[in-house]
Design a protein around this motif. Structure first.
Motif, mmCIF file in Angstrom:
data_model
loop_
_atom_site.group_PDB
_atom_site.id
_atom_site.type_symbol
_atom_site.label_atom_id
_atom_site.label_comp_id
_atom_site.label_asym_id
_atom_site.label_seq_id
_atom_site.Cartn_x
_atom_site.Cartn_y
_atom_site.Cartn_z
ATOM 1 N N LEU A 1 33.757 7.408 27.690
ATOM 2 C CA LEU A 1 35.111 7.236 27.141
ATOM 3 C C LEU A 1 35.501 5.766 27.001
ATOM 4 O O LEU A 1 36.374 5.424 26.204
ATOM 5 C CB LEU A 1 36.133 7.959 28.032
ATOM 6 N N ALA A 2 34.808 4.908 27.759
ATOM 7 C CA ALA A 2 35.160 3.485 27.710
ATOM 8 C C ALA A 2 34.936 2.897 26.325
ATOM 9 O O ALA A 2 35.682 2.013 25.899
ATOM 10 C CB ALA A 2 34.362 2.720 28.759
ATOM 11 N N GLY A 3 33.903 3.381 25.602
ATOM 12 C CA GLY A 3 33.650 2.761 24.307
ATOM 13 C C GLY A 3 33.283 3.734 23.215
ATOM 14 O O GLY A 3 32.697 3.354 22.200
ATOM 15 N N ASP A 4 33.586 4.987 23.438
ATOM 16 C CA ASP A 4 33.170 6.005 22.480
ATOM 17 C C ASP A 4 34.263 7.079 22.432
ATOM 18 O O ASP A 4 35.282 6.987 23.134
ATOM 19 C CB ASP A 4 31.829 6.612 22.943
ATOM 20 N N ARG A 5 34.044 8.094 21.615
ATOM 21 C CA ARG A 5 35.016 9.198 21.552
ATOM 22 C C ARG A 5 34.243 10.504 21.682
ATOM 23 O O ARG A 5 33.256 10.718 20.970
ATOM 24 C CB ARG A 5 35.757 9.150 20.213
ATOM 25 N N ILE A 6 34.681 11.351 22.628
ATOM 26 C CA ILE A 6 34.007 12.633 22.826
ATOM 27 C C ILE A 6 34.520 13.605 21.759
ATOM 28 O O ILE A 6 35.728 13.733 21.563
ATOM 29 C CB ILE A 6 34.297 13.230 24.230
ATOM 30 N N LYS A 7 33.588 14.273 21.111
ATOM 31 C CA LYS A 7 33.995 15.240 20.089
ATOM 32 C C LYS A 7 33.896 16.674 20.613
ATOM 33 O O LYS A 7 34.719 17.529 20.295
ATOM 34 C CB LYS A 7 33.097 15.090 18.855
ATOM 35 N N ARG A 8 32.848 16.912 21.401
ATOM 36 C CA ARG A 8 32.623 18.290 21.859
ATOM 37 C C ARG A 8 31.782 18.283 23.136
ATOM 38 O O ARG A 8 30.916 17.415 23.293
ATOM 39 C CB ARG A 8 31.847 19.026 20.767
ATOM 40 N N ILE A 9 32.054 19.207 24.025
ATOM 41 C CA ILE A 9 31.196 19.391 25.194
ATOM 42 C C ILE A 9 30.856 20.874 25.267
ATOM 43 O O ILE A 9 31.738 21.736 25.180
ATOM 44 C CB ILE A 9 31.894 18.954 26.510
ATOM 45 N N GLN A 10 29.585 21.172 25.358
ATOM 46 C CA GLN A 10 29.204 22.576 25.551
ATOM 47 C C GLN A 10 28.115 22.625 26.609
ATOM 48 O O GLN A 10 27.308 21.695 26.720
ATOM 49 C CB GLN A 10 28.742 23.221 24.246
ATOM 50 N N GLY A 11 28.117 23.691 27.387
ATOM 51 C CA GLY A 11 27.080 23.724 28.405
ATOM 52 C C GLY A 11 26.991 25.027 29.161
ATOM 53 O O GLY A 11 27.855 25.907 29.073
ATOM 54 N N ILE A 12 25.896 25.119 29.901
ATOM 55 C CA ILE A 12 25.706 26.202 30.867
ATOM 56 C C ILE A 12 26.217 25.626 32.176
ATOM 57 O O ILE A 12 25.603 24.711 32.734
ATOM 58 C CB ILE A 12 24.207 26.551 30.987
ATOM 59 N N VAL A 13 27.367 26.093 32.639
ATOM 60 C CA VAL A 13 27.960 25.485 33.830
ATOM 61 C C VAL A 13 28.092 26.486 34.982
ATOM 62 O O VAL A 13 28.721 26.182 35.982
ATOM 63 C CB VAL A 13 29.337 24.827 33.510
ATOM 64 N N ASN A 14 27.505 27.660 34.801
ATOM 65 C CA ASN A 14 27.501 28.614 35.909
ATOM 66 C C ASN A 14 26.069 29.067 36.176
ATOM 67 O O ASN A 14 25.480 29.833 35.394
ATOM 68 C CB ASN A 14 28.398 29.814 35.598
ATOM 69 N N GLY A 15 25.523 28.577 37.279
ATOM 70 C CA GLY A 15 24.119 28.836 37.615
ATOM 71 C C GLY A 15 23.838 30.306 37.891
ATOM 72 O O GLY A 15 22.756 30.810 37.573
ATOM 73 N N THR A 16 24.823 31.006 38.473
ATOM 74 C CA THR A 16 24.620 32.424 38.798
ATOM 75 C C THR A 16 24.388 33.230 37.519
ATOM 76 O O THR A 16 23.441 34.025 37.430
ATOM 77 C CB THR A 16 25.859 32.987 39.550
ATOM 78 N N SER A 17 25.252 33.008 36.521
ATOM 79 C CA SER A 17 25.109 33.732 35.252
ATOM 80 C C SER A 17 23.776 33.401 34.595
ATOM 81 O O SER A 17 23.104 34.280 34.042
ATOM 82 C CB SER A 17 26.215 33.335 34.276
ATOM 83 N N ASN A 18 23.416 32.123 34.653
ATOM 84 C CA ASN A 18 22.169 31.734 33.992
ATOM 85 C C ASN A 18 20.963 32.341 34.700
ATOM 86 O O ASN A 18 20.001 32.766 34.067
ATOM 87 C CB ASN A 18 22.042 30.207 33.929
ATOM 88 N N PHE A 19 21.050 32.413 36.036
ATOM 89 C CA PHE A 19 19.965 33.040 36.789
ATOM 90 C C PHE A 19 19.841 34.515 36.396
ATOM 91 O O PHE A 19 18.731 35.021 36.158
ATOM 92 C CB PHE A 19 20.207 32.926 38.301
ATOM 93 N N ILE A 20 20.970 35.198 36.302
ATOM 94 C CA ILE A 20 20.951 36.633 35.981
ATOM 95 C C ILE A 20 20.370 36.868 34.584
ATOM 96 O O ILE A 20 19.497 37.728 34.388
ATOM 97 C CB ILE A 20 22.374 37.241 36.118
ATOM 98 N N LEU A 21 20.811 36.075 33.608
ATOM 99 C CA LEU A 21 20.293 36.244 32.240
ATOM 100 C C LEU A 21 18.787 35.944 32.188
ATOM 101 O O LEU A 21 18.035 36.625 31.483
ATOM 102 C CB LEU A 21 21.043 35.317 31.271
ATOM 103 N N THR A 22 18.364 34.948 32.955
ATOM 104 C CA THR A 22 16.939 34.589 32.988
ATOM 105 C C THR A 22 16.135 35.720 33.617
ATOM 106 O O THR A 22 15.071 36.124 33.115
ATOM 107 C CB THR A 22 16.738 33.286 33.805
ATOM 108 N N ASP A 23 16.656 36.240 34.734
ATOM 109 C CA ASP A 23 15.974 37.318 35.462
ATOM 110 C C ASP A 23 15.866 38.575 34.586
ATOM 111 O O ASP A 23 14.814 39.223 34.541
ATOM 112 C CB ASP A 23 16.794 37.628 36.732
ATOM 113 N N MET A 24 16.955 38.874 33.874
ATOM 114 C CA MET A 24 16.947 40.057 32.998
ATOM 115 C C MET A 24 15.861 39.899 31.927
ATOM 116 O O MET A 24 15.164 40.856 31.590
ATOM 117 C CB MET A 24 18.320 40.254 32.330
ATOM 118 N N ARG A 25 15.727 38.680 31.412
ATOM 119 C CA ARG A 25 14.727 38.463 30.349
ATOM 120 C C ARG A 25 13.303 38.474 30.915
ATOM 121 O O ARG A 25 12.426 39.177 30.411
ATOM 122 C CB ARG A 25 14.990 37.118 29.658
#
Ligand code: NAP
Length: 328
Positions: free
Chosen positions: A145-169
């Motif tokens: 933010l000091a020298g740029d402008r953020i336009k978008r942030i997207q991410g996997i921010v819940n490890g439990t959900s990601n573990f479950i989806l990975t395990d299911m696959r």
């Protein structure tokens, strides 16, 4: 050597992690900061539980005892939920104590007020551990933010959900079986509702929105969908078509200045940066005006990753204070 006196509020996974790191890295912290960090008091719910704590540390269930401990400089907060955490931290700030929190549910709602209050009282607030545990997303966004402008942030921010989806696959199991597996391996809470319903990812997204865009969208306008409705057949169908389900939290600032956020499962193609993020890892893509896209990947939870993010906040606060002393 000067010392810094700290208290820890909540001595579960995260609070104990902070305590262990401060003790294990005592000498290193002394060299890095010039201070001996002393944990003087710990607040818990049940004082009768046996804890691995030095006998000279005050263990209490009354927050007044923490506030009344002489010369507390900093409070690490790692309890659960909005209250009493918000009230405790407000009182600490009012008393001139720096605060460092891991409590995303509380900070998503009350973070802006706490930050304003802290600025007024001339103390610092660390909240790196509230989003993506050990992944230094907050500091990275602050730096950008000091020298740029953020336009978008997207991410996997819940490890439990990601573990479950990975395990299911990978294992071809149902949501229920994958959730049981996550619990058995310590990747899911006894009550995983906030994780699998998208609530946890939503709180983190709101914290990122405040930081990146200076504001949050109206909460009720953010679509929040969990992964609990995804069937084993959905995963097979996606995998056969070379897609992967990921639970993604997504926030962007539009050209007209409005902020749009959503949280939910999405189907990603192989060339998407989040396609290969498996297991309990978190990954966050930050899109900016000048940099393009930057992806951070790492452990999103756990005693040491989260504790270390809080200790990193402590170092940052000490450095900020030193800079302020030079400037004033
Ligand atoms: N676990 C992670 O990996 C992780 C990662 C990032 C952020 N966080 C956040 O960090 C916070 C702590 O998580 P955790 O996993 O460490 O939780 P936890 O293991 O359940 O521990 C919570 C601790 O807080 C104490 N506590 C709860 N309510 C209290 C109250 N009203 N007054 C005093 N003490 C109270 C509990 O006391 P008793 O021991 O007496 O029960 C316990 O020591 C949460 O806000 C969580 O969202 C966790």
């Amino acid at each position: 050597m000067p010392s810094m006196k700290a208290a820890i509020i909540g001595f579960g996974t995260v609070g104990e992690g902070v305590y262990k790191i401060v003790n294990e890295k005592k000498e290193q912290l002394k060299k890095q900061t010039g201070y001996t960090i002393e944990i003087a008091a710990v607040l818990v719910k049940d004082v009768t539980k046996k804890r691995d704590l030095s006998p000279d540390i005050v263990v209490t269930d009354a927050f007044e005892d923490i506030l009344n401990t002489p010369d507390i400089d900093i409070i690490f907060e790692a309890i659960v939920g909005e209250e009493p955490a918000y009230t405790y931290l407000s009182q600490a700030i009012e008393k001139g104590i720096h605060i460092i929190t891991a409590n995303k549910k509380m900070f998503a709602k009350h973070g802006p007020a706490l930050l304003k209050h802290a600025e007024f009282r001339n103390v610092h607030v660390g909240y790196e551990a509230t989003v993506a545990g050990g992944v230094p997303i907050i500091r990275t966004v602050e730096n950008l933010l000091a020298g740029d402008r953020i336009k978008r942030i997207q991410g996997i921010v819940n490890g439990t959900s990601n573990f479950i989806l990975t395990d299911m696959r990978k294992e071809g199991v149902s949501f229920k079986t994958a959730l049981q597996d996550a619990k058995a391996r310590g990747f899911a809470e006894a009550d995983p509702t906030d994780d699998v319903s998208g609530g946890d990812a939503f709180y983190k997204l709101m914290i990122l929105s405040s930081l990146a865009f200076g504001n949050q969208p109206e909460w009720k306008k953010v679509s929040v969908v969990g992964i609990d409705h995804i069937q084993a057949d959905d995963i097979v169908e996606a995998t056969n078509a070379d897609f992967r389900y990921r639970h993604v939290a997504d926030i962007r600032k539009n050209e007209d200045g409005s902020i749009t956020g959503k949280v939910g499962p999405v189907l990603l193609e192989p060339d998407h940066p989040l396609y290969n993020i498996d297991g309990v890892d978190n990954a966050v893509i930050i899109e900016t005006e000048y940099l393009g896209a930057l992806t951070l990947i790492g452990p999103g939870a756990g005693m040491y990753p989260t504790g270390s993010a809080m200790v990193a906040d402590l170092l940052h606060i000490i450095r900020q204070q030193a800079t302020e002393l030079i400037l004033n």
